[in-house]
Write an enzyme that holds these catalytic residues in place. Structure first.
Site, PDB file in Angstrom:
ATOM      1  N   HIS A 268       0.818  -1.063  -0.007  1.00  0.00           N
ATOM      2  CA  HIS A 268       0.113  -0.105   0.085  1.00  0.00           C
ATOM      3  C   HIS A 268       0.809   1.439  -0.133  1.00  0.00           C
ATOM      4  CE1 HIS A 268      -4.294  -1.943   0.987  1.00  0.00           C
ATOM      5  NE2 HIS A 268      -3.158  -2.680   1.357  1.00  0.00           N
ATOM      6  N   ASP A 327       0.002  -5.874   5.434  1.00  0.00           N
ATOM      7  CA  ASP A 327      -0.957  -6.547   4.811  1.00  0.00           C
ATOM      8  C   ASP A 327      -0.990  -6.367   3.383  1.00  0.00           C
ATOM      9  OD1 ASP A 327      -1.803  -3.665   5.150  1.00  0.00           O
ATOM     10  OD2 ASP A 327      -3.680  -4.142   4.612  1.00  0.00           O
ATOM     11  N   GLU A 328      -1.473  -7.402   2.854  1.00  0.00           N
ATOM     12  CA  GLU A 328      -1.893  -7.335   1.321  1.00  0.00           C
ATOM     13  C   GLU A 328      -0.713  -6.791   0.490  1.00  0.00           C
ATOM     14  OE1 GLU A 328      -6.693  -6.537   1.284  1.00  0.00           O
ATOM     15  OE2 GLU A 328      -5.245  -4.922   1.292  1.00  0.00           O
ATOM     16  N   VAL A 329       0.648  -7.649   0.672  1.00  0.00           N
ATOM     17  CA  VAL A 329       1.664  -7.051  -0.501  1.00  0.00           C
ATOM     18  C   VAL A 329       1.591  -7.964  -1.552  1.00  0.00           C
ATOM     19  CG1 VAL A 329       4.159  -7.031  -0.243  1.00  0.00           C
ATOM     20  CG2 VAL A 329       3.007  -6.534   2.038  1.00  0.00           C
ATOM     21  N   VAL A 330       1.606  -7.206  -2.562  1.00  0.00           N
ATOM     22  CA  VAL A 330       1.580  -8.080  -3.949  1.00  0.00           C
ATOM     23  C   VAL A 330       2.976  -8.337  -4.300  1.00  0.00           C
ATOM     24  CG1 VAL A 330       1.107  -7.805  -6.242  1.00  0.00           C
ATOM     25  CG2 VAL A 330      -0.310  -6.648  -4.393  1.00  0.00           C
TER      26      VAL A 330
END
Length: 540
Positions: A268, A327-330
């Protein structure tokens, strides 16, 4: 010596400085009794009340201690009541005297602080507050104010319908929070300050301020100034100065609400790279969604910017905890950047999980040197990241936003945890049931928040590691004008679940009390939604 209450007799007993009020007052042997006409939120551990009505035209404060400094707001809250009395222009014919015994008037607001208190309102024109510190006393004042009922005849200013009253109270969980998101929509500092007041009214003690995210970076940094210059929606109008953050922290320290900032990393991170393009991954195939862009873990410059930013934050915050996201690391964004991919191969890092572990371990010494403990989202645990880097003994909390199974796994592994799943205020259907409950009116989702028991599925051996939880108001669809009725009073339901005993769980019994709490908030300048048709009397 401090005051303790045994039935209607008032006796003195010694309590060591900082001692636990409930333990010290065990001689009271109080049990929950009939509430009479009391409407309290959140429900205390123990309440006994009578059926006697009383009316007073003035209030005085007999105890001179704690008049200034950190304890000043306790008396200010009561002085606001007296100011309303004076504004009424009514001549005082009967006076209520408030006595207080506060063991520590200058306690430091940190996790684990004793928040227990005792409140006694007699039939002889006296009220007594006993508390270990000024923050517990503030809770007692909130309960005291809730015992005052609106007088439809306007014949008196302070009216009680159910005295004598004795309350012995403490929270069930030590961490009772609300997340607000000022990245998706910028929230004015005045809105954030008012949110602190709303939390205090509901005996919640943490404002989790998700202050930056991929879409905008509204936090000014003296050591990394281009973060906000490039990353904010509009600089400097839609930004927070460090003085703004300090003002929110200071206000929280007045009313017992810890302010915990979240600086989400390494995912993010698109907004970080607008001002500092060399510290974010170059993955154009993923740039269609700003949330996909992560920090570049291979560059020393990345950690230099982080160090500067966190140093600024440390100088204006007082809490020992910092939320660093995770969180939500691509991961595929990292591997699509040729430079990061080559660096990872050289370092022997073959998976995204390994790169994330590397990043978190580079973060550890920065946090340690600045005196921060770390909170992360559950993905950091799911990815197997080592949160115990040798040589940097910082404490860690894992916040769970998806499911109870993961929470149980986190706690069983010996980690401290926070619960947020089922308390997402932005979701149309936050229910965790299968099939989920649905309602015609979104406000009725408070019932799902209320009936969600945090310890469900948690082994008895692990329950002590569950510190509490947070309701979460993500900011995609709320701004200054709409955020309060989206949060309140639904978050009040989570507040009672985190404060009151587990057995306090009846929706039917809670409904009229929550309706009154919504009216109280509106009467005190917090634009709360309502849960049923009614007329709100003057609860201010």
């Amino acid at each position: 010596a401090v005051w303790c209450f045994v039935g209607l007799r008032t006796e003195k007993m010694k309590v060591e400085n900082g001692g636990h009020v409930l333990a010290a007052l065990a001689v009271a042997t109080l049990v929950s009794g009939a509430l009479g006409d009391l409407s309290l939120w959140p429900m205390p551990v123990s309440v006994t009340s009578g059926r006697i009505s009383a009316c007073y035209d003035d209030v005085v404060f007999a105890t001179p201690e704690c008049e200034s400094g950190r304890a000043g707001p306790v008396r200010q809250r009561l002085h606001a009541l007296r100011a309303r009395i004076k504004d009424s222009g009514r001549r005082a014919q009967s006076t209520l005297t408030v006595h207080s015994a506060i063991a520590d008037c200058a306690a430091d607001l940190q996790f684990g602080l004793d928040e227990s208190y005792v409140l006694n309102i007699t039939t002889s024109g006296n009220a007594y507050i006993v508390a270990p510190n000024q923050y517990a006393a503030y809770h007692a004042v909130e309960t005291f104010l809730q015992t005052i009922v609106p007088d439809s005849s306007e014949s008196c200013t302070i009216k009680f319908d159910s005295i004598p009253v004795t309350v012995v109270d403490e929270p069930r969980f030590p961490w009772r929070g609300l997340l607000i998101d000022s990245s998706r929509h910028f929230l004015s500092t005045s809105t954030v300050l008012s949110m602190v007041d709303a939390l205090a009214m509901n005996k919640m003690n943490v404002l989790h301020w998700h202050i930056v995210d991929a879409i905008s970076f509204p936090l000014q940094s003296e050591r990394a100034p281009l973060l906000a210059v490039g990353g904010a929606y509009k600089y400097p109008e839609a930004t927070y100065t460090l003085d703004d953050v300090a003002a929110v922290v200071d206000h929280g320290n007045e009313v017992g609400v810890r302010v915990v900032l979240e600086l989400d990393m390494p995912g993010h991170a698109y907004s970080w790279g607008v001002g500092y393009p060399d510290i974010t991954a170059n993955c154009p195939d993923y740039a269609y969604n700003p949330n996909n862009i992560a920090l570049d873990p291979s560059q020393n410059a990345t950690y230099e910017v982080i160090t500067g930013l966190l140093t600024d934050v440390r100088e204006v915050t007082t809490d020992l905890w910092l939320h660093t996201g995770g969180d939500e690391v691509v991961f595929s964004c990292w591997f699509s950047d040729p430079d990061i991919s080559a660096w990872a191969s050289k370092e022997g890092l073959t998976t995204g999980e390994e790169i994330l572990n590397y990043f978190e371990q580079r973060l550890d010494p920065i946090l340690y040197e600045l005196g921060f403990n770390r909170i992360v989202w559950q993905e950091v645990f799911n990815y197997g990241v080592n949160l115990n880097t040798p040589g940097f003994p910082i404490d860690n909390i894992v916040q769970v936003w998806k499911d109870s199974t993961t929470l149980a796994q986190i706690l069983d592994a010996g980690n401290k945890g926070l619960m947020s799943f089922g308390w997402y205020l932005d979701q149309q259907i936050p229910s965790t049931l299968d099939p989920p409950t649905t309602y015609y009116e979104y406000e009725d989702t408070w019932q799902d928040f209320y009936t969600l028991e945090p310890t469900t599925g948690i082994s008895s051996d692990s329950q002590s590691l569950l510190l509490g939880g947070e309701a979460c108001m993500w900011g995609e669809t709320v701004d200054d004008y709409s955020i309060f009725p989206r949060i309140w009073p639904r978050t009040s339901a989570a507040a009672e679940r985190l404060w009151s005993p587990e057995k306090v769980n009846s929706v039917d019994e809670a409904t009229p009390r929550l309706s009154d709490q919504a009216c109280r908030m509106s009467g005190n300048g917090i634009p709360s939604a309502q849960i049923e048709p009614r007329y709100c009397p003057n609860f201010s």
